[in-house]
Design a protein around this motif. Structure first.
Motif, PDB file in Angstrom:
ATOM      1  N   PRO A 298       0.841  -1.207   0.000  1.00  0.00           N
ATOM      2  CA  PRO A 298       0.000   0.000   0.000  1.00  0.00           C
ATOM      3  C   PRO A 298       0.867   1.245   0.000  1.00  0.00           C
ATOM      4  O   PRO A 298       1.976   1.230   0.537  1.00  0.00           O
ATOM      5  CB  PRO A 298      -0.803  -0.114   1.301  1.00  0.00           C
ATOM      6  CG  PRO A 298      -0.109  -1.129   2.141  1.00  0.00           C
ATOM      7  CD  PRO A 298       0.716  -1.985   1.241  1.00  0.00           C
TER       8      PRO A 298
ATOM      9  N   HIS B 180      -3.131   5.118   0.880  1.00  0.00           N
ATOM     10  CA  HIS B 180      -4.008   4.043   1.366  1.00  0.00           C
ATOM     11  C   HIS B 180      -4.079   3.950   2.884  1.00  0.00           C
ATOM     12  O   HIS B 180      -4.963   3.287   3.425  1.00  0.00           O
ATOM     13  CB  HIS B 180      -3.533   2.680   0.826  1.00  0.00           C
ATOM     14  CG  HIS B 180      -3.564   2.565  -0.667  1.00  0.00           C
ATOM     15  ND1 HIS B 180      -2.471   2.196  -1.407  1.00  0.00           N
ATOM     16  CD2 HIS B 180      -4.559   2.791  -1.561  1.00  0.00           C
ATOM     17  CE1 HIS B 180      -2.785   2.182  -2.702  1.00  0.00           C
ATOM     18  NE2 HIS B 180      -4.042   2.543  -2.819  1.00  0.00           N
TER      19      HIS B 180
ATOM     20  N   CYS C 130     -13.488   3.590   1.153  1.00  0.00           N
ATOM     21  CA  CYS C 130     -12.817   4.228   0.015  1.00  0.00           C
ATOM     22  C   CYS C 130     -12.741   5.719   0.259  1.00  0.00           C
ATOM     23  O   CYS C 130     -13.777   6.372   0.422  1.00  0.00           O
ATOM     24  CB  CYS C 130     -13.565   3.924  -1.279  1.00  0.00           C
ATOM     25  SG  CYS C 130     -12.790   4.655  -2.725  1.00  0.00           S
TER      26      CYS C 130
ATOM     27  N   GLY D 231     -13.400   2.779  -6.422  1.00  0.00           N
ATOM     28  CA  GLY D 231     -12.443   2.512  -7.478  1.00  0.00           C
ATOM     29  C   GLY D 231     -13.063   1.643  -8.558  1.00  0.00           C
ATOM     30  O   GLY D 231     -14.209   1.206  -8.455  1.00  0.00           O
TER      31      GLY D 231
ATOM     32  N   TYR E  75      -7.776   1.313  -9.172  1.00  0.00           N
ATOM     33  CA  TYR E  75      -8.130   0.826  -7.839  1.00  0.00           C
ATOM     34  C   TYR E  75      -8.125   1.937  -6.805  1.00  0.00           C
ATOM     35  O   TYR E  75      -7.230   2.777  -6.772  1.00  0.00           O
ATOM     36  CB  TYR E  75      -7.112  -0.227  -7.387  1.00  0.00           C
ATOM     37  CG  TYR E  75      -7.161  -1.538  -8.140  1.00  0.00           C
ATOM     38  CD1 TYR E  75      -8.368  -2.148  -8.464  1.00  0.00           C
ATOM     39  CD2 TYR E  75      -5.974  -2.200  -8.478  1.00  0.00           C
ATOM     40  CE1 TYR E  75      -8.389  -3.374  -9.122  1.00  0.00           C
ATOM     41  CE2 TYR E  75      -5.994  -3.425  -9.132  1.00  0.00           C
ATOM     42  CZ  TYR E  75      -7.204  -4.002  -9.452  1.00  0.00           C
ATOM     43  OH  TYR E  75      -7.213  -5.208 -10.078  1.00  0.00           O
ATOM     44  N   ARG E  76      -9.141   1.916  -5.919  1.00  0.00           N
ATOM     45  CA  ARG E  76      -9.198   2.804  -4.757  1.00  0.00           C
ATOM     46  C   ARG E  76      -9.902   2.060  -3.635  1.00  0.00           C
ATOM     47  O   ARG E  76     -10.832   1.307  -3.881  1.00  0.00           O
ATOM     48  CB  ARG E  76     -10.041   4.059  -5.063  1.00  0.00           C
ATOM     49  CG  ARG E  76      -9.361   5.097  -5.903  1.00  0.00           C
ATOM     50  CD  ARG E  76     -10.109   6.434  -5.808  1.00  0.00           C
ATOM     51  NE  ARG E  76     -11.451   6.367  -6.378  1.00  0.00           N
ATOM     52  CZ  ARG E  76     -12.447   7.198  -6.046  1.00  0.00           C
ATOM     53  NH1 ARG E  76     -12.256   8.121  -5.123  1.00  0.00           N
ATOM     54  NH2 ARG E  76     -13.631   7.102  -6.633  1.00  0.00           N
TER      55      ARG E  76
ATOM     56  N   ALA F 268      -8.145  -1.413  -3.917  1.00  0.00           N
ATOM     57  CA  ALA F 268      -6.692  -1.436  -4.074  1.00  0.00           C
ATOM     58  C   ALA F 268      -6.062  -2.568  -3.266  1.00  0.00           C
ATOM     59  O   ALA F 268      -4.939  -2.983  -3.564  1.00  0.00           O
ATOM     60  CB  ALA F 268      -6.098  -0.100  -3.645  1.00  0.00           C
TER      61      ALA F 268
ATOM     62  N   LEU G 259      -3.246  -6.118  -6.555  1.00  0.00           N
ATOM     63  CA  LEU G 259      -3.813  -5.759  -5.239  1.00  0.00           C
ATOM     64  C   LEU G 259      -2.805  -6.065  -4.141  1.00  0.00           C
ATOM     65  O   LEU G 259      -2.066  -7.052  -4.207  1.00  0.00           O
ATOM     66  CB  LEU G 259      -5.074  -6.571  -4.947  1.00  0.00           C
ATOM     67  CG  LEU G 259      -6.407  -5.990  -5.409  1.00  0.00           C
ATOM     68  CD1 LEU G 259      -6.506  -6.090  -6.928  1.00  0.00           C
ATOM     69  CD2 LEU G 259      -7.558  -6.700  -4.722  1.00  0.00           C
TER      70      LEU G 259
END
Lengths: 280, 280
Positions: free
Chosen positions: B144, B148, B174, B204, B209-210, B244, B270
């Motif tokens: 991360p 994140h 998120c 995301g 990705y989020r 993520a 991920l």
């Protein structure tokens, strides 16, 4: 009687309040949020404003002579990148985006604060129209029995706690077990999931109702806006999910389309029940 | 080395532990729960028992010479009316049903208590096979980033709190906003809902990705059983939901099919990340 500025999103609540003001002879003016406010609002005095046109919104409401504002109706959370803010909107956008990370309630507080700074009084929907909320006791003919009491207390407790965690406002409990909790998907989606994703063994069915939906504001909520709300879809979906009833706190749960909601709940055999809010 | 009685539900975890015991030369015997335990367990020493045949289960494990028991694998919550308990099962059924109202953890404690009374030691899956849980830091290649960290902390906090409320073990956050919380629908259903019911503007996407999924036991959880678990489906669905990464507490998140899970997360981009559990 001070003139009301109704900042209106989607759904039937803005229409109910506009109709109420008209019948009561209270002067009002509607700022219709573009993309959200419905066409039923067109006949009333008002103007269209973009979601992030905060400066324009203040200007049109001031020009119309409004002394208070009431923010009502559905507004889905926007993609901040697609907003077209005016200068005033740009000025508060950083604070709005920061607040958005804490939840809808924080976000609304930032926006309403701009109107308060301009001298507007802030009214909740239930202040603009006093018979909108649930009272103490049953709303329709059906009343919960003794067996439902534990689920009612547990569901309300969970709904308040997840509110305190800035998660959401609703929870479904059946025989003491928390079946579902509402976050950003909303109440209707949560109830649909109870009907289709939760094993029938641990929930009620349309033939044999068990369990309750509770909606409650968080203990410290800014109750002038964003009160939890139920309407016809809530009752329909609660019945489809096999629930015995819907509960909320007296004065702190908005009931849309009140007469039809009562009729539907009576027909389907669901209770709608209000309890005293906990002491602050 | 004490002989292990593996009380096995569905999924790959019982198989992993059985294979591990076999390779390590540890004696074991499997009580296969009818309707849940998979056919992959048939080659190992064992016997079939019904979910509520508590007396029979104790008897077969004692006769096989087991000194400890480990309860692993998926068991969906039964319709209590359809159970066929034996005498010992009938004796504890009232306590089980009472506990069931408090959540899965309470229910399992009542059942394990019966085995403890008979002199069995209770082992968690992560004790029976020590490399099953997440460590501190990244599990695969992806780590991360700074952005994140807030979501990781918030998601873990929410997951622990909803655990403390006996709601569930998982949450999706998120950009600070709680998108979804897991109750009885399970993690996979929650992740599917993030992918299909939550507006794309606040989450995301597989291209960008989020947000994170956190799974954590509740602060007071009986961690010998019912530890939160992730597997291949979790990673697949997390990616489909645009997340993520996946986070958990070191030593308190079971990772099924570890090698394949790492490979899949690396392929999909991920992170899987473990943080120190909070002090007790």
């Amino acid at each position: 009687m001070r003139k009301l500025g109704l900042i209106a999103g989607g759904g039937s609540l803005p229409v109910e309040i506009a109709e109420h003001c008209k019948q009561a002879g209270r002067p009002f003016f509607i700022a219709r949020l573009k993309g959200f406010a419905g066409p039923e609002l067109a006949p009333f005095p008002g103007a269209d404003v973009g979601l992030a046109e905060v400066g324009k919104c203040i200007k049109v409401l001031k020009r119309a002579g409004c002394q208070s504002v009431c923010l009502v109706g559905n507004v889905s959370r926007p993609d901040f990148k697609s907003l077209k803010p005016d200068l005033r909107g740009i000025a508060i956008l950083p604070a709005v985006m920061m607040a958005a990370r804490k939840g809808d309630d924080a976000l609304l507080r930032v926006i309403l604060n701009e109107f308060a700074k301009e001298g507007f009084a802030i009214e909740g929907a239930h202040e603009a129209k006093s018979d909108l909320t649930l009272g103490v006791g049953p709303l329709g003919r059906i009343t919960p029995n003794e067996h439902h009491q534990l689920d009612i207390l547990r569901a309300l407790h969970v709904a308040r706690q997840i509110g305190a965690l800035e998660i959401g406002q609703g929870a479904v409990v059946c025989d003491g077990l928390v079946l579902a909790v509402e976050a950003q998907e909303g109440t209707d989606a949560m109830l649909r999931r109870v009907a289709v994703e939760i094993p029938a063994a641990i929930r009620g069915t349309p033939g044999a109702y068990r369990g309750v939906l509770a909606k409650a504001p968080k203990p410290i909520q800014e109750t002038r806006v964003d009160l939890p709300t139920i309407g016809l879809a809530t009752i329909q979906r609660a019945a489809a999910a096999g629930l015995a009833g819907v509960v909320g706190e007296a004065g702190r749960l908005l009931v849309l389309d009140r007469e039809q909601v009562i009729e539907l709940a009576d027909d389907l055999g669901l209770f709608i029940y209000g309890v005293e809010p906990p002491p602050p």
